[in-house]
Design an enzyme around this catalytic site. Structure first.
Site, PDB file in Angstrom:
ATOM      1  N   GLY A 364       0.822  -1.205   0.000  1.00 51.95           N
ATOM      2  CA  GLY A 364       0.000   0.000   0.000  1.00 51.95           C
ATOM      3  C   GLY A 364       0.850   1.245   0.000  1.00 51.95           C
ATOM      4  N   GLY A 367      -0.025   9.023   2.090  1.00 55.40           N
ATOM      5  CA  GLY A 367       0.813  10.131   2.507  1.00 55.40           C
ATOM      6  C   GLY A 367       1.832   9.704   3.538  1.00 55.40           C
ATOM      7  N   PHE A 368       1.547   8.582   4.244  1.00 52.95           N
ATOM      8  CA  PHE A 368       2.445   8.077   5.279  1.00 52.95           C
ATOM      9  C   PHE A 368       3.726   7.513   4.703  1.00 52.95           C
ATOM     10  CE2 PHE A 368      -0.608   4.791   4.081  1.00 52.95           C
ATOM     11  CZ  PHE A 368       0.231   3.782   3.668  1.00 52.95           C
ATOM     12  N   LYS A 387       7.321  -0.573   6.630  1.00 51.02           N
ATOM     13  CA  LYS A 387       6.818   0.747   6.244  1.00 51.02           C
ATOM     14  C   LYS A 387       7.974   1.733   6.213  1.00 51.02           C
ATOM     15  CE  LYS A 387       4.330   3.462   8.962  1.00 51.02           C
ATOM     16  NZ  LYS A 387       3.185   4.052   9.685  1.00 51.02           N
ATOM     17  N   ASP A 487      -4.537   8.261  15.458  1.00 52.55           N
ATOM     18  CA  ASP A 487      -4.945   8.100  14.061  1.00 52.55           C
ATOM     19  C   ASP A 487      -5.782   6.831  13.888  1.00 52.55           C
ATOM     20  OD1 ASP A 487      -5.091   9.204  11.547  1.00 52.55           O
ATOM     21  OD2 ASP A 487      -3.271   8.253  10.808  1.00 52.55           O
TER      22      ASP A 487
END
Length: 654
Positions: A364, A367-368, A387, A487
């Site tokens: 995926g 913006g992260f 990530k 979040d």
């Protein structure tokens, strides 16, 4: 001897980079052309664009803040027979093979675009986020008469980009009419992610049907069969957009990151004829990844040459490969990190686990940053999710030390409804976070219409809500410190192999001692629609701000609607004004704790009715010192100023 040596070393470098000194011809016709490589091709170049000796068209090199264009030299007639008394745009089809190479895994120096424009003069266009097509003054103006398909690798809030890895259809500006995450539907109908700047060759097809007034865009790895299902299908009449005669071209631009944009082949046809197929055997190759096979290739070239030259060449080649190897696996490591011990991963191990962050392992993009699936090549063969985000410029020195300390502390969390954060790594401008891999992905893809699989039933949805509530209760009350996630939303809730919900993505999480009053932030972070209204004036994160986000989350899971519903026929509607669940109460003190929430869900306590004086989120927020409008404006301004790699939008937002 020196001449032979120079010639041999030149050939060796060509082989090390996967190049071959061959030329490729191009042909053209009336409204139709095909370029199988660009060596000797008659194309008009502008800006940084050059044709390399092997036939690759390089639109931009690593120089920052510049642009490059390539045009088919002749103007084409885009208007045909009259339609309802006015000239109608002719159907057309185009395809091209491209590759984007960035020196970073996480970010690229903007993307590239296919476009139709009235002129070849784009001297006033800006680089960076404008892709060499528009500038701040004319972006969005109808007088531009430009149609474009963008392959965008930067999230720009001012253009309402969906993420930093998307394909969009544009008219006269860079706010796309429609956009989708980069990828394709395979033969079984399963969507496969693609990383646009993975350095791998990909092919794009753009088809405009003048009769149906629709644009279709399809993407796939180069050499794969063309997918039968397009990535984008956008209703659009180009008759009032493009001029009667116009030019077709390719454009790209660079921002602050070192990036090269390549095009390997391109074809085009008017009047509904499919674009001529590209001959993959004639296309130049993308610069290959460094591999152990290069030594043998160099040896094959060297055998016919004198032995002294062979020895010299092998030494030079070995030194070059050693330098590339060291550069590729270089890490940023400081003395204070030794105290964090096993929580620090080697970059080389993560690189190998993800096959060099191969686009086929992309899980995926937002913006992260980017998330890749990997398998640690040790005795455990553990599946992980890696990530990668950019370092926050504000977190340097002691700030970075504190941030990493919090990451390591969060890595000690142990709960069945919390994704295990295994550790971290730092490399140049990148921060890598390593999590347990969740095979069923994020919850949001199970909730909305773009998911092709079965929908979640009510029992499954209730189980998900209960799991997230239990995870938040553990973070708020049952661990040694208070953890505020900041979040909570479906894209940050992951599903394991048994479809159990696990709260993940702790990139924005903060923790503090139970005796403290909670951390205060200098600017709002998180995702609009889940942010508690008091953050507008207190800037203080507390468990109550998580409870508010959980309230929006519950409504979203129950209704299958996003917390902010963007409508074409009016202003956006807030989900919390439609149902007003107790958790989303605008007053922090009126919200239940997560322990109470779990009791309500388990039937151990009765859910109270909202008080008679209950007022909606929006109304009460506007009554406070800083209204909701100024709150939203300040959030958007901070996100725009900070850019796609700041902490204010690491969470992405879908």
């Amino acid at each position: 001897m020196h001449t032979k040596l120079r010639r041999f070393l030149a050939l060796l470098l060509l082989h090390l980079h996967g190049l071959s000194p061959r030329a490729t011809a191009a042909g053209a016709g009336d409204g139709q052309f095909v370029y199988n490589g660009f060596a000797g091709a008659r194309v008009d170049l502008d800006g940084m664009a050059v044709v390399e000796p092997d036939g690759k068209l390089m639109l931009t090199n690593v120089t920052s803040q510049l642009k490059g264009h390539a045009f088919h030299p002749s103007a084409l007639r885009f208007h045909g027979a009259a339609k309802n008394g006015t000239a109608a745009a002719r159907s057309f089809s185009t395809t091209f093979v491209f590759g984007i190479v960035s020196e970073y895994v996480t970010v690229s120096g903007n993307g590239l675009a296919f476009f139709v424009a009235p002129s070849k003069n784009l001297s006033s266009a800006s680089p960076s986020q404008f892709l060499g097509l528009f500038n701040a003054g004319n972006n969005g103006n109808a007088s531009n008469r430009v149609f474009a398909v963008e392959l965008d690798t930067i999230l720009n809030p001012e253009f309402r980009d969906i993420n930093s890895n998307h394909v969009g259809v544009d008219v006269n500006g860079l706010v796309s009419l429609d956009a989708k995450p980069a990828g394709y539907f395979d033969g079984t109908g399963v969507f496969r992610n693609l990383s646009l700047f993975s350095g791998e060759a990909m092919q794009v097809w753009v088809d405009y049907d003048g009769q149906a007034a629709v644009v279709k865009v399809t993407l796939a790895p180069a050499g794969n069969p063309r997918p039968t299902r397009p990535l984008l299908s956008v209703p659009l009449d180009l008759s009032p957009v493009v001029n009667e005669t116009a030019y077709v071209g390719l454009s790209s631009s660079t921002g602050p990151y070192r990036t090269r944009h390549y095009v390997l082949g391109w074809s085009f046809a008017l009047d509904g004829t499919a674009a001529p197929p590209l001959d993959y055997a004639k296309l130049p190759k993308m610069p290959p990844r460094v591999s152990s096979k290069r030594g043998s290739r160099a040896l094959d070239v060297a055998l016919p040459v004198d032995l002294p030259l062979v020895a010299l060449a092998l030494i030079a080649g070995a030194a070059f490969l050693a330098w590339r190897h060291r550069f590729r696996y270089a890490e940023l490591r400081e003395d204070w990190e030794t105290e964090f011990g096993p929580h620090r991963f080697r970059y080389k191990d993560l690189f190998l686990a993800t096959d060099g962050f191969n686009g086929k392992r992309l899980l995926g993009v937002g913006g992260f940053g980017r998330v890749y699936r990997g398998v640690l090549r040790d005795n455990s063969n553990t599946e992980v999710a890696v990530k990668i985000v950019m370092h926050d410029a504000t977190k340097q020195g002691e700030g970075m030390k504190q941030f990493v300390a919090e990451v390591v502390s969060i890595g000690r969390l142990r709960h069945r409804n919390v994704v295990q954060l295994l550790g971290y790594c730092r490399r140049r401008g990148e921060l890598l976070l390593v999590y347990d891999y969740m095979p069923n992905g994020s919850l949001d893809r199970w909730l909305y219409s773009d998911h092709d699989g079965p929908r979640l039933g009510w029992a499954q949805r209730l189980r998900v809500i209960r799991g997230v509530a239990a995870g938040l209760l553990y973070l708020h009350e049952d661990w040694e410190q208070v953890v505020v996630h900041r979040d909570v939303k479906p894209s940050n809730v992951l599903l394991d192999a048994e479809m159990n919900a696990r709260l993940g993505d702790f990139g924005l999480a903060r923790l503090y001692d139970r005796t403290g009053g909670g951390p205060q932030s200098t600017h709002v972070v998180g995702t609009m629609g889940y942010l508690a209204p008091e953050l507008a004036h207190t800037r203080r994160v507390t468990p109550a701000t998580d409870v508010f986000a959980f309230g929006s989350f519950v409504l979203e899971v129950a209704c299958g609607r996003r917390p902010i519903d963007h409508r074409d026929d009016g202003p956006s509607a807030l989900l919390v004004d439609r149902l007003g669940l107790l958790c989303a109460h605008p007053l922090p003190a009126a919200r239940p704790t997560m322990r109470q929430v779990v009791q309500y869900l388990d039937g151990d306590a009765e859910l109270p009715d909202p008080p008679p004086a209950y007022q909606s989120y929006t109304v009460l927020a506007m009554m406070q010192n800083e209204g909701f409008d100024s709150y939203a404006i300040s959030y958007a301004s901070s996100a725009t100023t900070a850019g796609a790699t700041s902490s204010s939008d690491l969470s992405g937002g879908r």
